[in-house]
Write an enzyme that holds these catalytic residues in place. Sequence first.
Site, mmCIF file in Angstrom:
data_model
loop_
_atom_site.group_PDB
_atom_site.id
_atom_site.type_symbol
_atom_site.label_atom_id
_atom_site.label_comp_id
_atom_site.label_asym_id
_atom_site.label_seq_id
_atom_site.Cartn_x
_atom_site.Cartn_y
_atom_site.Cartn_z
ATOM 1 N N ARG A 1 -3.861 -9.481 -17.024
ATOM 2 C CA ARG A 1 -2.615 -10.211 -17.269
ATOM 3 C C ARG A 1 -1.434 -9.615 -16.527
ATOM 4 O O ARG A 1 -0.470 -10.324 -16.234
ATOM 5 C CB ARG A 1 -2.290 -10.211 -18.762
ATOM 6 C CG ARG A 1 -3.259 -10.990 -19.638
ATOM 7 C CD ARG A 1 -2.808 -10.962 -21.086
ATOM 8 N NE ARG A 1 -2.717 -9.581 -21.578
ATOM 9 C CZ ARG A 1 -2.063 -9.230 -22.674
ATOM 10 N NH1 ARG A 1 -1.389 -10.142 -23.361
ATOM 11 N NH2 ARG A 1 -2.045 -7.969 -23.067
ATOM 12 N N TYR B 1 -14.213 -8.874 -34.884
ATOM 13 C CA TYR B 1 -14.591 -8.154 -33.663
ATOM 14 C C TYR B 1 -16.111 -8.030 -33.586
ATOM 15 O O TYR B 1 -16.734 -8.306 -32.556
ATOM 16 C CB TYR B 1 -13.937 -6.778 -33.651
ATOM 17 C CG TYR B 1 -14.198 -5.986 -32.392
ATOM 18 C CD1 TYR B 1 -13.474 -6.234 -31.231
ATOM 19 C CD2 TYR B 1 -15.169 -4.982 -32.355
ATOM 20 C CE1 TYR B 1 -13.708 -5.512 -30.069
ATOM 21 C CE2 TYR B 1 -15.414 -4.258 -31.201
ATOM 22 C CZ TYR B 1 -14.680 -4.526 -30.064
ATOM 23 O OH TYR B 1 -14.923 -3.818 -28.917
ATOM 24 N N ASN C 1 -15.189 -8.263 -19.142
ATOM 25 C CA ASN C 1 -14.765 -7.061 -19.857
ATOM 26 C C ASN C 1 -13.483 -7.255 -20.658
ATOM 27 O O ASN C 1 -13.205 -6.473 -21.566
ATOM 28 C CB ASN C 1 -14.566 -5.921 -18.846
ATOM 29 C CG ASN C 1 -13.901 -4.718 -19.465
ATOM 30 O OD1 ASN C 1 -14.509 -3.969 -20.224
ATOM 31 N ND2 ASN C 1 -12.624 -4.519 -19.151
ATOM 32 N N ASP D 1 -4.193 -14.738 -17.770
ATOM 33 C CA ASP D 1 -4.311 -14.465 -19.199
ATOM 34 C C ASP D 1 -5.472 -15.303 -19.719
ATOM 35 O O ASP D 1 -5.388 -16.539 -19.766
ATOM 36 C CB ASP D 1 -3.012 -14.838 -19.914
ATOM 37 C CG ASP D 1 -3.036 -14.487 -21.400
ATOM 38 O OD1 ASP D 1 -4.133 -14.160 -21.931
ATOM 39 O OD2 ASP D 1 -1.966 -14.544 -22.041
ATOM 40 N N THR E 1 -10.916 5.443 -23.922
ATOM 41 C CA THR E 1 -10.129 4.572 -23.041
ATOM 42 C C THR E 1 -8.785 4.358 -23.723
ATOM 43 O O THR E 1 -8.512 4.920 -24.784
ATOM 44 C CB THR E 1 -10.809 3.197 -22.816
ATOM 45 O OG1 THR E 1 -10.790 2.456 -24.051
ATOM 46 C CG2 THR E 1 -12.252 3.341 -22.345
#
Length: 253
Positions: free
Chosen positions: A33, A147, A86, A59, A182
């Site tokens: 984005r 999730y 990803n 996006d 990450t």
Amino acid sequence: MPTALITGASAGLGAEFARQLARRRADLILVARTEEALDAVASDLRREHGVAVEVLVADLAEESGVQRVAARLQDAADPVDLLVNNAGFGLPLRFADNDIDDEVRHLRVHVEASMRLLHAALQSMRGRGGRIINVASVAGFISRSTYSACKSWLIGFSRWANAEYSRDGVSVTAVCPGFTHTSFHERMGLPVGQEGVPGFMWLNARDVVREGLRDAARGRSVSIPSLRYKALVALTRVLPSAVTSGVARRGRV
């Protein structure tokens, strides 16, 4: 020289996929984005590895963004050989307390966008050959709010698609990391050291990507980096869901 398109490529696992593929001399199409962050990653990769890097700002929660990336995947004049789905983000686990519009956007990015980009990639890969990697999670093997549900869908669909389209020369692999260092957790408001996860459970992004690329090259439908997470996933098949969902309330995967 192969060409790879990576979504969510400005940071985290997406940027690590870009680095490792660039070292293998692949040309890249980086999708995210934020143009400024993408440009910084692209500049580093061009300088360090001498590969061609295209930046595509989109996006994937928006229809126009998905269409833009899908059109690039269907470009027969400049074909893509590897798609890495990803892009994604996390939400608090308390579904009833979350804004439902945030939950819908979460579903669109993780499931709808991945499905539509996979569909677009197949249009140009079938018969010619190619690879598709869907970045899922070990959360997909347990009960853990939306999730977990999104990642479970990615795993199940990847298994089917890998078997279905291998005859056309296309492999589809769900890469399922556990807790990985990450910026994902920081964006969730969980600073390093405050995720409630023991240190031995953390993985290195380099190892996750290296093993994921290796398993994709072998045509495997599911890749679970590290022996400890392979063992954990095996346990989820025999433990009651009440136990696994209780454990899953800690941290973010």
